[in-house]
Every structure is written in C-alpha cells, then in structure tokens.
Design a protein around this motif. Structure first.
Motif, short mmCIF file in Angstrom:
data_model
loop_
_atom_site.label_atom_id
_atom_site.label_comp_id
_atom_site.label_asym_id
_atom_site.label_seq_id
_atom_site.Cartn_x
_atom_site.Cartn_y
_atom_site.Cartn_z
N CYS A 1 -3.76 -1.99 -5.37
CA CYS A 1 -4.50 -1.17 -4.73
C CYS A 1 -5.04 -0.04 -5.71
O CYS A 1 -4.24 0.56 -6.64
N ILE B 1 -8.44 -2.81 -2.49
CA ILE B 1 -7.63 -3.75 -3.43
C ILE B 1 -8.44 -4.58 -4.30
O ILE B 1 -9.48 -5.16 -3.74
N LEU C 1 0.65 -1.09 -0.17
CA LEU C 1 0.02 0.12 0.10
C LEU C 1 0.87 1.13 -0.09
O LEU C 1 1.94 1.14 0.67
N TYR D 1 -8.10 1.60 2.07
CA TYR D 1 -7.31 1.28 0.83
C TYR D 1 -8.26 0.06 0.11
O TYR D 1 -8.51 -1.00 0.98
#
Length: 201
Positions: free
Chosen positions: A142, A135, A107, A133
């Motif tokens: 990401c 994904i 990340l 985040y």
C-alpha cells in the motif's frame, strides 16, 4: 439479456430481463452473499462465510473457491486475476487458473473494504473509514492513503486518468491521476492527500 444477483439468502439468481423471470437459482454459499463481479467467462461471489467462489458464466458450475480468514466484503475479476477485500482490512490477489494466492496486502487502520477497482498496476480499495487506499501491484504494498471523505466510501471506479469515489457523506470526489496528488513520487509508505474536485449533488 440476463442479470445476476447475490443475496443474503446465500443464493445466486440468474434473471431474464425480457421476461423478468428467474431462470436459475444456485445455492452458492453458507452465509450471505455480500459482493459479486463477473467477466465474459467467470462469475465471482464473495460471502460472509469467508469464501470467494468462482463460477462458469456458461454452465454456472463452480470452478473453484478461495478461503479467507474474515468475511469477504468486496471482489473483482480482471482477466485471470481475482482481487478480494475483507471486513478486517485485507486485500488479496489470486490466480484464477490455479485459484492460488499471489499476495495479500494488509491496509493501515484495518478498514472494512467496501469496493475495489484496478487501473494499470494500481489497485484502489475503498474503506468505510472514508479513506481510499492505493496498492501497487509491482511492489505488493500500500503506497498511499487518500482522504477526501468524512464518511464511508461506498464505491470506487478507477480509469486511465482519474478515480471517482462516492460516499455516505453525500459527496463525489474526483481524483485526477495526472495531478500532483497521485503522480508525485512517494518516499514514505503512506501519506494523506486531498482530491482535486468534490461535488455534492
């Protein structure tokens, strides 16, 4: 009825809720246990010793172990998939039949991953930097980072239509997946958006 806990004393304990007694103690790790999750058959524990370990929910015998380069701070299990997060901003996906690594996503900003949640083909990783985040499991990348908090996110839960995050900033953010913040196509790897609703209890 039973509950399972993991501790900084490196043990897993199984508790009988009827008698409030500990029925099993397992010396599970060489470092503090920081997170756990379980399904009907498999218990996963993550530790500062840089391992995720899998245990049988019936016998509590160890089934396998997954090694990391950094302390493990978040873990989740779904079907035969394990997802783990570390204090250095990596999220790794594992096959629980072979305990082999499927792929790893690093990340941006290297956040301490505090919580994980899965919805369809998206995994959501919460960071102590206040960012969420997203994904994509198909591209293994990401695709978005979402900003709605000014302090660490402690928990994320993703459902079919919405995502809920809670934070040290004393707010709850609700992200509706049908809204533009999550449904718009992304032609860049990362971008910042805001939640649809923010509550401060």
């Amino acid at each position: 009825m039973y509950r399972i806990t993991g501790s900084h004393d490196c043990t897993i304990r199984v508790w009988n809720l009827a008698s409030f007694s500990c029925t099993n103690t397992i010396n599970a790790h060489q470092g503090p246990i920081t997170c756990l999750d379980f399904s009907d058959t498999i218990l996963l524990t993550g530790s500062a010793d840089k391992y995720v370990k899998a245990w049988s929910c019936v016998s509590y015998l160890q089934l396998g172990a997954m090694s990391h380069r950094h302390p493990v701070t978040a873990v989740m299990v779904t079907n035969l998939l394990c997802i783990s997060g570390t204090c250095e901003g990596t999220v790794t996906f594992w096959n629980l039949e072979s305990f082999s690594k499927l792929f790893k996503c690093r990340l941006a900003d290297d956040p301490y991953v505090s919580s994980l949640s899965l919805s369809a083909t998206q995994c959501y990783a919460a960071g102590t930097n206040g960012l969420l985040y997203e994904i994509d499991l198909l591209s293994t990348k990401c695709t978005r980072k979402l900003k709605g908090h000014s302090a660490a996110i402690n928990e994320v839960q993703a459902g079919a239509n919405r995502i809920v995050t809670v934070s040290d900033d004393q707010t709850i953010c609700i992200w509706y997946k049908k809204a533009a913040v999550l449904s718009q196509p992304s032609d860049v790897e990362l971008h910042t958006t805001l939640p649809v609703q923010v509550f401060q209890p």
